[in-house]
Design a protein around this motif. Structure first.
Motif, PDB file in Angstrom:
ATOM      1  N   SER A   1      -5.398   4.584   7.563  1.00 25.60           N
ATOM      2  CA  SER A   1      -5.808   3.133   8.341  1.00 25.60           C
ATOM      3  C   SER A   1      -5.612   2.049   7.333  1.00 25.60           C
ATOM      4  N   LEU A   2      -6.309   2.293   6.340  1.00 22.93           N
ATOM      5  CA  LEU A   2      -6.138   1.053   5.434  1.00 22.93           C
ATOM      6  C   LEU A   2      -4.852   0.906   4.965  1.00 22.93           C
ATOM      7  N   TYR A   3      -4.035   1.799   4.614  1.00 21.27           N
ATOM      8  CA  TYR A   3      -2.395   1.481   4.175  1.00 21.27           C
ATOM      9  C   TYR A   3      -1.725   0.867   5.624  1.00 21.27           C
ATOM     10  N   THR A   4      -2.072   1.295   6.417  1.00 20.84           N
ATOM     11  CA  THR A   4      -1.207   0.909   7.761  1.00 20.84           C
ATOM     12  C   THR A   4      -1.684  -0.617   7.907  1.00 20.84           C
ATOM     13  N   ILE A   5      -2.777  -1.165   7.802  1.00 26.54           N
ATOM     14  CA  ILE A   5      -3.559  -2.244   8.198  1.00 26.54           C
ATOM     15  C   ILE A   5      -2.901  -3.289   6.957  1.00 26.54           C
ATOM     16  N   LEU A   6      -2.915  -2.811   5.844  1.00 29.43           N
ATOM     17  CA  LEU A   6      -2.499  -3.683   4.538  1.00 29.43           C
ATOM     18  C   LEU A   6      -0.877  -3.926   4.712  1.00 29.43           C
ATOM     19  N   ARG A   7      -0.164  -2.925   5.315  1.00 29.72           N
ATOM     20  CA  ARG A   7       1.245  -3.109   5.388  1.00 29.72           C
ATOM     21  C   ARG A   7       1.663  -3.794   6.800  1.00 29.72           C
ATOM     22  N   SER A   8       0.735  -4.401   7.497  1.00 33.61           N
ATOM     23  CA  SER A   8       0.856  -4.898   9.091  1.00 33.61           C
ATOM     24  C   SER A   8       1.489  -6.037   8.779  1.00 33.61           C
TER      25      SER A   8
ATOM     26  N   ARG B   1      -0.023  -8.126  -1.529  1.00 34.18           N
ATOM     27  CA  ARG B   1       0.996  -7.218  -2.367  1.00 34.18           C
ATOM     28  C   ARG B   1       0.625  -6.755  -3.613  1.00 34.18           C
ATOM     29  N   GLN B   2      -0.397  -7.511  -4.378  1.00 31.99           N
ATOM     30  CA  GLN B   2      -0.839  -7.092  -5.481  1.00 31.99           C
ATOM     31  C   GLN B   2      -1.559  -5.876  -5.446  1.00 31.99           C
ATOM     32  N   PHE B   3      -2.410  -5.800  -4.499  1.00 31.97           N
ATOM     33  CA  PHE B   3      -3.312  -4.562  -4.296  1.00 31.97           C
ATOM     34  C   PHE B   3      -2.361  -3.208  -3.932  1.00 31.97           C
ATOM     35  N   LEU B   4      -1.528  -3.576  -3.240  1.00 28.98           N
ATOM     36  CA  LEU B   4      -0.356  -2.507  -2.630  1.00 28.98           C
ATOM     37  C   LEU B   4       0.161  -2.100  -3.560  1.00 28.98           C
ATOM     38  N   MET B   5       0.589  -3.062  -4.490  1.00 31.75           N
ATOM     39  CA  MET B   5       1.280  -2.585  -5.884  1.00 31.75           C
ATOM     40  C   MET B   5       0.599  -1.599  -6.669  1.00 31.75           C
ATOM     41  N   ARG B   6      -0.670  -1.891  -6.981  1.00 31.78           N
ATOM     42  CA  ARG B   6      -1.538  -1.087  -7.592  1.00 31.78           C
ATOM     43  C   ARG B   6      -1.818   0.353  -7.000  1.00 31.78           C
ATOM     44  N   LEU B   7      -1.691   0.233  -5.638  1.00 30.99           N
ATOM     45  CA  LEU B   7      -2.238   1.595  -5.181  1.00 30.99           C
ATOM     46  C   LEU B   7      -0.836   2.397  -4.938  1.00 30.99           C
ATOM     47  N   ASN B   8       0.127   1.644  -4.699  1.00 32.12           N
ATOM     48  CA  ASN B   8       1.122   2.517  -4.390  1.00 32.12           C
ATOM     49  C   ASN B   8       2.572   2.145  -5.315  1.00 32.12           C
TER      50      ASN B   8
ATOM     51  N   ASN C   1       4.087   4.198  -7.253  1.00 31.75           N
ATOM     52  CA  ASN C   1       5.153   5.265  -7.288  1.00 31.75           C
ATOM     53  C   ASN C   1       5.196   5.834  -5.926  1.00 31.75           C
ATOM     54  N   SER C   2       4.682   5.292  -5.208  1.00 27.11           N
ATOM     55  CA  SER C   2       4.628   6.105  -3.618  1.00 27.11           C
ATOM     56  C   SER C   2       3.899   6.995  -3.516  1.00 27.11           C
ATOM     57  N   PHE C   3       2.993   7.317  -4.474  1.00 27.51           N
ATOM     58  CA  PHE C   3       2.147   8.675  -4.592  1.00 27.51           C
ATOM     59  C   PHE C   3       1.039   8.148  -3.593  1.00 27.51           C
ATOM     60  N   PHE C   4       0.472   6.984  -3.299  1.00 21.66           N
ATOM     61  CA  PHE C   4      -0.751   6.665  -2.309  1.00 21.66           C
ATOM     62  C   PHE C   4      -0.078   6.644  -1.168  1.00 21.66           C
ATOM     63  N   GLU C   5       1.072   6.092  -0.776  1.00 20.64           N
ATOM     64  CA  GLU C   5       1.581   6.311   0.402  1.00 20.64           C
ATOM     65  C   GLU C   5       1.817   7.592   1.124  1.00 20.64           C
ATOM     66  N   GLN C   6       2.191   8.572   0.245  1.00 19.78           N
ATOM     67  CA  GLN C   6       2.508   9.890   0.755  1.00 19.78           C
ATOM     68  C   GLN C   6       1.182  10.383   0.935  1.00 19.78           C
TER      69      GLN C   6
ATOM     70  N   ALA D   1      -1.814   8.991   1.690  1.00 16.76           N
ATOM     71  CA  ALA D   1      -2.132   8.179   2.901  1.00 16.76           C
ATOM     72  C   ALA D   1      -1.587   8.969   4.204  1.00 16.76           C
ATOM     73  N   ARG D   2      -0.515   9.283   4.077  1.00 21.03           N
ATOM     74  CA  ARG D   2       0.079   9.804   5.330  1.00 21.03           C
ATOM     75  C   ARG D   2      -0.073  11.191   5.512  1.00 21.03           C
ATOM     76  N   GLY D   3      -0.876  11.978   4.644  1.00 25.92           N
ATOM     77  CA  GLY D   3      -1.424  13.195   4.727  1.00 25.92           C
ATOM     78  C   GLY D   3      -0.269  14.188   4.430  1.00 25.92           C
ATOM     79  N   VAL D   4       0.584  13.890   3.358  1.00 25.12           N
ATOM     80  CA  VAL D   4       1.387  14.688   2.881  1.00 25.12           C
ATOM     81  C   VAL D   4       1.055  15.588   1.828  1.00 25.12           C
ATOM     82  N   LEU D   5      -0.149  14.855   1.114  1.00 25.94           N
ATOM     83  CA  LEU D   5      -0.814  15.763   0.172  1.00 25.94           C
ATOM     84  C   LEU D   5      -1.936  16.400   0.462  1.00 25.94           C
ATOM     85  N   ASN D   6      -2.167  16.456   2.065  1.00 26.32           N
ATOM     86  CA  ASN D   6      -3.603  16.951   2.486  1.00 26.32           C
ATOM     87  C   ASN D   6      -4.133  18.218   1.907  1.00 26.32           C
ATOM     88  N   VAL D   7      -5.303  17.957   1.317  1.00 22.01           N
ATOM     89  CA  VAL D   7      -5.871  19.270   0.639  1.00 22.01           C
ATOM     90  C   VAL D   7      -6.496  20.189   1.542  1.00 22.01           C
TER      91      VAL D   7
END
Length: 750
Positions: free
Chosen positions: A696-703, A716-723, A725-730, A732-738
């Motif tokens: 939800s956080l990533y979706t709102i920040l990318r809205s 954009r600065q915050f998103l760049m730090r989070l994502n 290498n696209s790791f956070f995006e993956q 957040a979308r549940g790709v690495l759901n433990v």
């Protein structure tokens, strides 16, 4: 007949010229006389009806002339009434037992502006009387006096007196005074008759003299001289101006309220601009400059007693040297005799030369026969700059504004990281328990003081101004970590109960700081400003606590794991179980690493990209600006940027971040209970909720809505730090759901 006519021209009627209004009043004919104090629509001076020897043309000409006598009489009565100062004596003779409101109403019947206009009317009427006297001399010297001599001598007054009469009628009927009167005269100046325009401009000049005197009192001495409420700078409702209070009332008011409180109240809410009394030809921006200059001079001329004592002490310290400090402190503490140097403090804050410069500017404006708008605005701007510069000198230089800003950054914005790291470590065990409403603040003072002893040096003179506060909290705050640990011991928690438990607020989130500010810094650091700092602090301390708990949980479990491994090796037992335990807990550490990644990047973003960059920008403004109001504006922009770029003013983002921090704390408490009471369902639920919130956080920040706002660069600065290498995006979308790694974990057999 001619002498009767001359007397009528000066307002004296008789048998030749009669006043129909006076006759109606004498005969008791109220309908003809009209109500008392009512201005007739038409002149009431008429020729006696029994004068049969006058030709109709002569009668018409004489009645036109005697109407000037009517206008003269009405104007003279208005001037006499407006210049009457008997109301002052009658107000002073009021007994103390009479109602104060009645006394104020009596006093407010006067008008300084009407009195000034009346003085201008007296000047015009004196010219009229001189013209009548000249006509009389011409008639006496002429062997054959004729009526044309009178007509020729008074011809110009036929275009002056009727409009002036209409002017006073409008003033009386509408009860026009103060700035409204200046507006009326300014509008009447725009006419096509040069003689009439010159007369009204002279009246306006007299009105401006009163305004300039009030401006001088306000901007040179900081005193509001407005007995009748006519100046466009006025006190707030319910507060009387300085000139209304008697000497005894001023002393009583001074005793009831300290000078510190009075100065602050006067600065923040003591005065305002009355739009009703503000002349239309004075711009609102100029009026605000006048308001600021007067308040600034008021502050500079009235420093508090403590400030005077402190300045005097420092001055004596420099003059006498350190060998005489002790003897001076004894005199300082007694406060029986005030050093003569203390009386010079106010003069130092606003030198007499600067006050004389302001007074000279206003006197130059007073000399001008016409109101020059450009010159007026230029003079007001110069006066405002003088006041702002000296106020800047007081607040920035003498009161060490930058040092206090640095202290607020150190403690409210967590720039002193070692202090708060130590404080959170010392209070960690305390914060594992629910706060006790009666002793929570006292309980926190112990780790707070311990952290200060370990990290804060003696050279930090600002720490004594910082105090810890624990505001009262409600019922929700009573549910804390103990409840969560109890829930962790249960086998299963229903999903709806888990969701509701996450919405509860941790009781220790109410931790706040207070900062003690002395005069004159209270002009800069208002309660609103301190509350904004406190809001950011509460957000940052929760973030810091969450980050520390994530690190401590890892360290604690790793320490226990190493102990278990060493014990098994010493006993030469099979190490399958501990290795199996570490393998089983691997998904939990993945969740912890994802949490740490998000919290650490958020913390780094706020501390470095937001706070440090905005602090450097503020420091640049402090170096370049020498204007107090500019500094206030820069500081407001600084605070607004901190709140905006930290997403504290975006409800959706701040709520999600709050939920993520709560989930991180729940995870830490649950994982520490895992060895003693394993409960994978609780950890799975926390992992699922964390992934949802992250998504939800990533979706709102990318809205697109936020991407097009003013926060876009910061987002954009915050998103760049989070994502980066696209790791956070993956993630957040549940790709690495433990949670999906659960089937690979063997069931507990022990």
């Amino acid at each position: 007949m001619l002498h009767e006519l001359l007397l009528a021209l000066l307002g004296f009627t008789g048998d030749f010229v009669i006043d129909e209004r006076e006759q109606a009043e004498t005969l008791g004919l109220g309908g003809l006389a009209g109500p008392p104090h009512q201005f007739p629509e038409q002149p009431t001076f008429k020729l006696a009806p029994d004068l049969s020897f006058l030709h109709p043309s002569e009668r018409s000409l004489i009645e036109r002339l005697v109407s000037l006598g009517f206008y003269y009489k009405e104007l003279d009565q208005f001037a006499t009434k407006s210049r009457n100062l008997s109301f002052i004596h009658s107000a002073k003779n009021f007994s103390l037992s009479q109602d104060l409101e009645v006394q104020k109403d009596k006093v407010r019947k006067g008008s300084a502006y009407r009195r000034a206009i009346a003085n201008g009317l007296v000047e015009i009427l004196s010219v009229y009387r001189a013209a009548v006297l000249q006509i009389e001399q011409n008639l006496l010297s002429d062997p054959l006096p004729i009526l044309a001599t009178v007509t020729q001598g008074l011809n110009k007054f036929e275009v002056l007196l009727p409009p002036l009469y209409e002017l006073i009628v409008e003033i009386e009927r509408e009860d026009i005074r103060g700035g409204q009167l200046l507006n009326l005269l300014h509008k009447r100046c725009h006419c096509g008759v040069p003689e009439l325009q010159a007369c009204i401009q002279r009246l306006l000049w007299h009105g401006h003299q009163v305004m300039y005197n009030q401006l001088a009192s306000w901007m040179v001495y900081g005193i509001l001289q407005d007995q009748h409420g006519e100046f466009f700078i006025q006190r707030q409702d319910g507060r009387s101006d300085d000139s209304e209070l008697s000497h005894s009332e001023q002393i009583k008011k001074f005793m009831e309220k300290s000078a510190d409180d009075t100065t602050l109240t006067d600065w923040h809410s003591g005065f305002h601009i009355s739009l009703e009394m503000l002349p239309e030809y004075i711009h609102m921006r100029v009026a605000e400059s006048i308001l600021f200059a007067g308040k600034a001079v008021r502050v500079l001329r009235n420093p508090t007693t403590n400030f005077r004592l402190q300045e005097s002490f420092m001055r004596q310290l420099v003059l006498k040297g350190s060998s005489r400090v002790q003897s001076y402190i004894a005199t300082f503490s007694s406060q029986r005799e005030v050093s003569p140097a203390m009386n010079l403090i106010a003069e130092d804050l606003l030198p007499q030369s600067e006050a004389d410069k302001i007074d000279a500017m206003l006197k130059e404006l007073k000399k001008s026969s016409e109101f020059q708008k450009r010159l007026f605005e230029s003079a007001v701007g110069s006066i405002r700059i003088i006041a702002a510069n000296h106020l800047w000198q007081l607040v920035v230089v003498r009161a060490d504004l930058n040092g206090h800003l640095k202290a607020l950054k150190d403690y409210f914005l967590l720039a002193k990281g070692d202090f708060f790291q130590c404080f959170l470590e010392e209070s960690r065990q305390l914060m594992r328990l629910p706060p006790r409403q009666s002793t929570a603040e006292a309980d926190l003072m112990v780790p707070f003081q311990l952290a200060a002893l370990k990290t804060v040096g003696d050279e930090d003179k600002y720490f004594s101004r910082v105090s810890l506060r624990m505001p009262s909290f409600g019922i929700n705050m009573s549910t804390s970590q103990v409840d969560l640990k109890t829930k962790s011991a249960a086998m299963t928690i229903p999903p709806q109960d888990k969701t509701s438990s996450e919405s509860l607020v941790d009781g220790w989130d109410g931790i706040a700081l207070e900062y003690s500010v002395d005069w004159p810094l209270q002009l800069f650091f208002t309660q609103e400003v301190i509350s904004k700092y406190r809001k950011v602090f509460q957000y940052l301390i929760r973030l810091k606590r969450t980050q520390m708990e994530l690190e401590k949980s890892w360290a604690a479990v790793m320490h226990q794991d190493h102990i278990d491994f060493a014990t098994n090796r010493r006993n030469r037992k099979n190490n399958f179980a501990p290795r199996h335990c570490r393998q089983r807990s691997t998904p939990m550490w993945r969740v912890r690493e994802h949490m740490t990644f998000l919290i650490r990047n958020l913390q780094f973003y706020i501390q470095v990209d937001v706070i440090e960059s905005q602090w450097n920008l503020l420091q640049a403004h402090l170096q370049d600006s020498h204007d107090f109001t500019e500094l206030v504006g820069f500081h407001q922009e600084y605070l607004a940027a901190l709140i905006s770029q930290s997403f504290l003013d975006i409800g959706s983002v701040s709520r999600i971040l709050d939920s993520i921090m709560k989930l991180c704390l729940q995870f830490c408490w649950s994982i520490e209970q895992y060895e003693r009471n394993p409960n994978m369902s609780e950890l799975e639920h926390i992992a699922e909720e964390f992934n949802k919130k992250s998504n939800s956080l990533y979706t709102i920040l990318r809205s697109s809505r936020l991407a097009g706002s003013q926060r876009a660069p910061f987002l954009r600065q915050f998103l760049m730090r989070l994502n980066f290498n696209s790791f956070f995006e993956q993630t957040a979308r549940g790709v690495l759901n433990v949670v999906r790694a659960r089937p690979t974990m063997p069931l507990q057999q022990e």
